[in-house]
Scaffold this motif. Sequence first.
Motif, PDB file in Angstrom:
ATOM      1  N   VAL A 198       0.863  -1.176   0.000  1.00 49.35           N
ATOM      2  CA  VAL A 198       0.000   0.000   0.000  1.00 49.35           C
ATOM      3  C   VAL A 198       0.901   1.228   0.000  1.00 49.35           C
ATOM      4  O   VAL A 198       2.058   1.170   0.405  1.00 49.35           O
ATOM      5  CB  VAL A 198      -0.956   0.032   1.212  1.00 49.35           C
ATOM      6  CG1 VAL A 198      -1.938  -1.118   1.157  1.00 49.35           C
ATOM      7  CG2 VAL A 198      -0.183   0.003   2.535  1.00 49.35           C
ATOM      8  N   ALA A 199       0.356   2.348  -0.463  1.00 49.35           N
ATOM      9  CA  ALA A 199       1.133   3.579  -0.594  1.00 49.35           C
ATOM     10  C   ALA A 199       0.357   4.742  -0.003  1.00 49.35           C
ATOM     11  O   ALA A 199      -0.852   4.639   0.243  1.00 49.35           O
ATOM     12  CB  ALA A 199       1.431   3.837  -2.072  1.00 49.35           C
ATOM     13  N   PRO A 200       1.050   5.863   0.238  1.00 47.77           N
ATOM     14  CA  PRO A 200       0.339   7.037   0.767  1.00 47.77           C
ATOM     15  C   PRO A 200      -0.843   7.464  -0.090  1.00 47.77           C
ATOM     16  O   PRO A 200      -1.805   8.055   0.412  1.00 47.77           O
ATOM     17  CB  PRO A 200       1.434   8.113   0.786  1.00 47.77           C
ATOM     18  CG  PRO A 200       2.696   7.345   0.980  1.00 47.77           C
ATOM     19  CD  PRO A 200       2.509   6.089   0.177  1.00 47.77           C
ATOM     20  N   SER A 201      -0.795   7.165  -1.382  1.00 48.68           N
ATOM     21  CA  SER A 201      -1.887   7.541  -2.285  1.00 48.68           C
ATOM     22  C   SER A 201      -3.043   6.553  -2.266  1.00 48.68           C
ATOM     23  O   SER A 201      -4.093   6.806  -2.881  1.00 48.68           O
ATOM     24  CB  SER A 201      -1.354   7.661  -3.717  1.00 48.68           C
ATOM     25  OG  SER A 201      -0.821   6.418  -4.154  1.00 48.68           O
ATOM     26  N   LEU A 229      -8.771  -3.716   0.701  1.00 46.86           N
ATOM     27  CA  LEU A 229      -8.697  -4.820  -0.253  1.00 46.86           C
ATOM     28  C   LEU A 229      -7.320  -5.474  -0.224  1.00 46.86           C
ATOM     29  O   LEU A 229      -7.198  -6.700  -0.215  1.00 46.86           O
ATOM     30  CB  LEU A 229      -8.991  -4.295  -1.661  1.00 46.86           C
ATOM     31  CG  LEU A 229      -8.878  -5.313  -2.806  1.00 46.86           C
ATOM     32  CD1 LEU A 229      -9.975  -6.364  -2.679  1.00 46.86           C
ATOM     33  CD2 LEU A 229      -8.969  -4.605  -4.155  1.00 46.86           C
ATOM     34  N   THR A 230      -6.289  -4.647  -0.178  1.00 52.52           N
ATOM     35  CA  THR A 230      -4.925  -5.157  -0.172  1.00 52.52           C
ATOM     36  C   THR A 230      -4.620  -5.913   1.111  1.00 52.52           C
ATOM     37  O   THR A 230      -4.044  -7.011   1.090  1.00 52.52           O
ATOM     38  CB  THR A 230      -3.923  -4.002  -0.354  1.00 52.52           C
ATOM     39  OG1 THR A 230      -4.218  -3.308  -1.573  1.00 52.52           O
ATOM     40  CG2 THR A 230      -2.503  -4.515  -0.381  1.00 52.52           C
ATOM     41  N   ALA A 231      -5.011  -5.338   2.240  1.00 50.55           N
ATOM     42  CA  ALA A 231      -4.743  -5.977   3.526  1.00 50.55           C
ATOM     43  C   ALA A 231      -5.445  -7.327   3.624  1.00 50.55           C
ATOM     44  O   ALA A 231      -4.889  -8.285   4.166  1.00 50.55           O
ATOM     45  CB  ALA A 231      -5.189  -5.066   4.663  1.00 50.55           C
ATOM     46  N   GLU A 232      -6.648  -7.404   3.097  1.00 48.89           N
ATOM     47  CA  GLU A 232      -7.400  -8.666   3.148  1.00 48.89           C
ATOM     48  C   GLU A 232      -6.695  -9.761   2.358  1.00 48.89           C
ATOM     49  O   GLU A 232      -6.764 -10.943   2.712  1.00 48.89           O
ATOM     50  CB  GLU A 232      -8.811  -8.456   2.593  1.00 48.89           C
ATOM     51  CG  GLU A 232      -9.696  -9.682   2.703  1.00 48.89           C
ATOM     52  CD  GLU A 232     -11.110  -9.439   2.199  1.00 48.89           C
ATOM     53  OE1 GLU A 232     -11.943 -10.362   2.303  1.00 48.89           O
ATOM     54  OE2 GLU A 232     -11.374  -8.332   1.697  1.00 48.89           O
ATOM     55  N   GLY A 250       4.618   1.424   1.846  1.00 49.18           N
ATOM     56  CA  GLY A 250       5.664   2.241   1.253  1.00 49.18           C
ATOM     57  C   GLY A 250       5.640   3.633   1.871  1.00 49.18           C
ATOM     58  O   GLY A 250       4.652   4.354   1.756  1.00 49.18           O
ATOM     59  N   ALA A 251       6.723   4.014   2.526  1.00 50.66           N
ATOM     60  CA  ALA A 251       6.744   5.268   3.281  1.00 50.66           C
ATOM     61  C   ALA A 251       6.742   6.495   2.400  1.00 50.66           C
ATOM     62  O   ALA A 251       6.328   7.566   2.831  1.00 50.66           O
ATOM     63  CB  ALA A 251       7.966   5.306   4.202  1.00 50.66           C
ATOM     64  N   VAL A 252       7.226   6.350   1.174  1.00 50.89           N
ATOM     65  CA  VAL A 252       7.318   7.482   0.265  1.00 50.89           C
ATOM     66  C   VAL A 252       6.844   7.063  -1.107  1.00 50.89           C
ATOM     67  O   VAL A 252       6.839   5.881  -1.449  1.00 50.89           O
ATOM     68  CB  VAL A 252       8.771   8.010   0.160  1.00 50.89           C
ATOM     69  CG1 VAL A 252       9.219   8.596   1.477  1.00 50.89           C
ATOM     70  CG2 VAL A 252       9.715   6.910  -0.289  1.00 50.89           C
ATOM     71  N   MET A 253       6.449   8.033  -1.906  1.00 48.51           N
ATOM     72  CA  MET A 253       6.113   7.760  -3.294  1.00 48.51           C
ATOM     73  C   MET A 253       7.410   7.714  -4.101  1.00 48.51           C
ATOM     74  O   MET A 253       8.354   8.435  -3.819  1.00 48.51           O
ATOM     75  CB  MET A 253       5.199   8.860  -3.846  1.00 48.51           C
ATOM     76  CG  MET A 253       3.889   9.020  -3.078  1.00 48.51           C
ATOM     77  SD  MET A 253       2.844   7.540  -3.158  1.00 48.51           S
ATOM     78  CE  MET A 253       2.385   7.603  -4.895  1.00 48.51           C
ATOM     79  N   GLY A 254       7.477   6.872  -5.105  1.00 47.50           N
ATOM     80  CA  GLY A 254       8.648   6.830  -5.958  1.00 47.50           C
ATOM     81  C   GLY A 254       9.445   5.559  -5.789  1.00 47.50           C
ATOM     82  O   GLY A 254       8.998   4.593  -5.167  1.00 47.50           O
ATOM     83  N   ALA A 294       4.418   8.308   6.277  1.00 49.32           N
ATOM     84  CA  ALA A 294       4.526   6.919   6.729  1.00 49.32           C
ATOM     85  C   ALA A 294       3.645   6.620   7.932  1.00 49.32           C
ATOM     86  O   ALA A 294       2.900   5.634   7.947  1.00 49.32           O
ATOM     87  CB  ALA A 294       5.989   6.591   7.053  1.00 49.32           C
ATOM     88  N   GLN A 295       3.709   7.458   8.955  1.00 51.26           N
ATOM     89  CA  GLN A 295       2.943   7.193  10.174  1.00 51.26           C
ATOM     90  C   GLN A 295       1.448   7.234   9.898  1.00 51.26           C
ATOM     91  O   GLN A 295       0.693   6.408  10.403  1.00 51.26           O
ATOM     92  CB  GLN A 295       3.313   8.193  11.270  1.00 51.26           C
ATOM     93  CG  GLN A 295       2.694   7.841  12.626  1.00 51.26           C
ATOM     94  CD  GLN A 295       3.299   8.648  13.763  1.00 51.26           C
ATOM     95  OE1 GLN A 295       4.191   9.481  13.549  1.00 51.26           O
ATOM     96  NE2 GLN A 295       2.854   8.399  14.968  1.00 51.26           N
ATOM     97  N   GLU A 296       1.035   8.174   9.085  1.00 50.35           N
ATOM     98  CA  GLU A 296      -0.389   8.257   8.737  1.00 50.35           C
ATOM     99  C   GLU A 296      -0.827   7.025   7.953  1.00 50.35           C
ATOM    100  O   GLU A 296      -1.911   6.484   8.188  1.00 50.35           O
ATOM    101  CB  GLU A 296      -0.647   9.513   7.907  1.00 50.35           C
ATOM    102  CG  GLU A 296      -2.114   9.665   7.476  1.00 50.35           C
ATOM    103  CD  GLU A 296      -2.336  10.867   6.585  1.00 50.35           C
ATOM    104  OE1 GLU A 296      -3.445  10.990   6.043  1.00 50.35           O
ATOM    105  OE2 GLU A 296      -1.397  11.673   6.412  1.00 50.35           O
ATOM    106  N   LEU A 297       0.026   6.560   7.031  1.00 49.63           N
ATOM    107  CA  LEU A 297      -0.312   5.371   6.251  1.00 49.63           C
ATOM    108  C   LEU A 297      -0.427   4.144   7.143  1.00 49.63           C
ATOM    109  O   LEU A 297      -1.337   3.324   6.977  1.00 49.63           O
ATOM    110  CB  LEU A 297       0.739   5.146   5.163  1.00 49.63           C
ATOM    111  CG  LEU A 297       0.557   3.900   4.296  1.00 49.63           C
ATOM    112  CD1 LEU A 297      -0.786   3.902   3.586  1.00 49.63           C
ATOM    113  CD2 LEU A 297       1.706   3.790   3.284  1.00 49.63           C
TER     114      LEU A 297
END
Length: 269
Positions: free
Chosen positions: A152-155, A163-166, A175-179, A191-194
């Motif tokens: 999973v990503a911040p976006s 869905l992904t976690a399931e 992923g802590a950062v995009m890119g 990262a912490q928010e994600l």
Amino acid sequence: MNRLQDVLKNARAENRAVLIGYLPAGYPSVEGSIDAMRAMVEGGCDIIEVGLPYSDPAMDGPVIQAAADQALAHGVSTPDVIRAAGAVADTGAAALIMSYWNPIEHYGVDRFAAELAAVGGSGVITPDLIPEEAGPWIAATDAHDLGRVFLVAPSSSAERIALTAEACTGFVYAGAVMGVTGAREQVGHAAQELVARTKEATGQAVCVGLGVSTGEQAAEIAGYADGVIVGSAFVRRLLDNRDPRKGVDAVRELAAELADGVRRGSKAR
């Protein structure tokens, strides 16, 4: 998968995060990469991601690409990568393979899963595979008791995270950062928010990667995540040391620094 689950369960019982280290198999050689992975475990890594070098790595930054390109030039193969995962499993650590989907599909989905399970591997991280397109992979990993790790990503939307976690049966890779991958001076603020958003959707472990390179960064992430994932910083230690023995010593030292950071950060939870 049981070893992976045991590692995560034991760490949770100790109220600490796990340290996950990544290296591509085959750099500086297959045996050299195995020696380095063993050293990472000796230094304090709980889980090792064994990278399967690929010619078209969409997520890999320049450091990992440089090592992977040399591994491919030396002829590293999928059986070599599986053998490296088995060598990691023999240390008692949980061994995962990190691979783009194309090499797995080309090798044979069930064959790949069966051979990894046979050497004691615990699971696979598939960064470019989404759950909606993972039917054959889900079937194969279920059949061979391997953990599945999706990203999973911040976006990612709340729906995408759920869905992904399931679909994950190991942990969720945040992923802590995009890119692309690569060590950074600061871990992404998202990262912490994600992690918090992902934990709202699942009771599974959530581990953070992309950008961690120091003990201080590891401590920061260990304060809120279930695992700290480090890749490029380990690869850089090998690239910077032409003498393979010095490279092995360097990754062991980095693992010890990061493990200390994880322990310090975990105490601050």
